[in-house]
Design an enzyme around this catalytic site. Structure first.
Site, mmCIF file in Angstrom:
data_model
loop_
_atom_site.group_PDB
_atom_site.id
_atom_site.type_symbol
_atom_site.label_atom_id
_atom_site.label_comp_id
_atom_site.label_asym_id
_atom_site.label_seq_id
_atom_site.Cartn_x
_atom_site.Cartn_y
_atom_site.Cartn_z
ATOM 1 N N ASP A 11 0.841 -1.001 0.020
ATOM 2 C CA ASP A 11 -0.466 -0.516 -0.201
ATOM 3 C C ASP A 11 1.003 1.550 0.124
ATOM 4 O OD1 ASP A 11 -1.981 -1.926 -0.448
ATOM 5 O OD2 ASP A 11 -2.836 -1.555 2.329
ATOM 6 N N ASP A 132 -15.163 -2.703 -1.250
ATOM 7 C CA ASP A 132 -14.440 -2.791 0.348
ATOM 8 C C ASP A 132 -15.730 -2.688 0.695
ATOM 9 O OD1 ASP A 132 -12.246 -3.149 -0.702
ATOM 10 O OD2 ASP A 132 -11.752 -0.911 -1.348
#
Length: 246
Positions: A11, A132
């Protein structure tokens, strides 16, 4: 039975490799100041697919950590999937031309499903949809906003248009090492024909073993982040377990 793939996650925030807790940018831990080096380490360990997220891009709605992604693409030879800030066809085209194997569209799947369908039809097998979810409802804009749309409803929008995979993340577990939410992920996988990848909370070898049980046979793999970085998941053991599935 298709092979299960373990995707190590990188990330990107401010050009660094970080992990967040529950998607909160204020709760970021820096694990490597050189994301390309980290990507090379993962490849050397034997991982065969990388998962990248441009966190800043997810909030900005456009690529922000492009330089870091470029360096990763120059460093590794294994396939890379990338999400974060990809909201139009020009960005999709640009990343795929640069060497990204698969782009992940998340916010666009809620806000602009026609674009996602068009991208998947234009680039069959190279577009994934990121779902998500918080309590089963999909969040957008880097998880900063929640929608009222159930994940399975969004997933069904993209049946038969060439979507390569659905990446289902349980936000409540992400970065907290609480274990995968296999129940919700398997429920989604059984509701659609698109391969589903589990994400959020993978904490140990037990989670990898759970992916290989008969009840999880429809899952295409899982994303692992913090457990790899802090040593809770031994990459050699995890990859050997997956390799021995057959």
């Amino acid at each position: 039975m298709a092979p299960v793939i373990l995707f190590p996650a990188i990330d990107l925030k401010d050009g660094l490799a970080v992990r967040l807790e529950q998607g909160d940018m204020a709760r970021a831990t820096v694990f490597n100041r050189d994301p390309a080096s980290q990507a090379g380490e993962f490849e050397a360990l034997g991982f065969r697919y990388l998962h990248l997220v441009d966190l800043d891009g997810a909030f900005a709605g456009r690529p922000v950590n492009a330089a870091a992604v470029d360096r990763i693409l120059e460093t590794v030879s294994i396939p890379v999937q990338l999400g974060g800030g990809i909201r139009d066809m020009a960005t999709v085209d640009a990343w795929l031309e640069k060497g990204v194997t698969r782009v992940i569209l998340g916010t666009a799947a809620v806000r602009d499903p026609d674009f996602v369908r068009a991208a998947a039809k234009t680039h069959p097998g190279r577009v994934a949809v990121g779902l998500d979810a918080r309590d089963g409802r999909v969040a957008v804009q880097g998880w900063a906003e929640s929608s009222d749309v159930p994940a399975v409803e969004i997933a069904r929008r993209f049946e038969d248009v060439g979507v390569a995979a659905l990446i289902y993340t349980d936000i409540a577990r992400d970065g907290l090492l609480k274990g995968l939410n296999l129940d919700a992920t398997i429920e989604l996988a059984e509701a659609v024909n698109i391969p589903v990848i589990a994400s959020g909370g993978l904490a140990s070898l037990a989670d990898v073993e759970a992916l290989l049980t008969p009840r999880a046979h429809k899952l295409a793999g899982a994303i692992t982040g913090r457990a790899l970085y802090d040593g809770r998941l031994d990459p050699g053991e995890a990859l050997a377990l997956v390799a021995g599935r057959g």
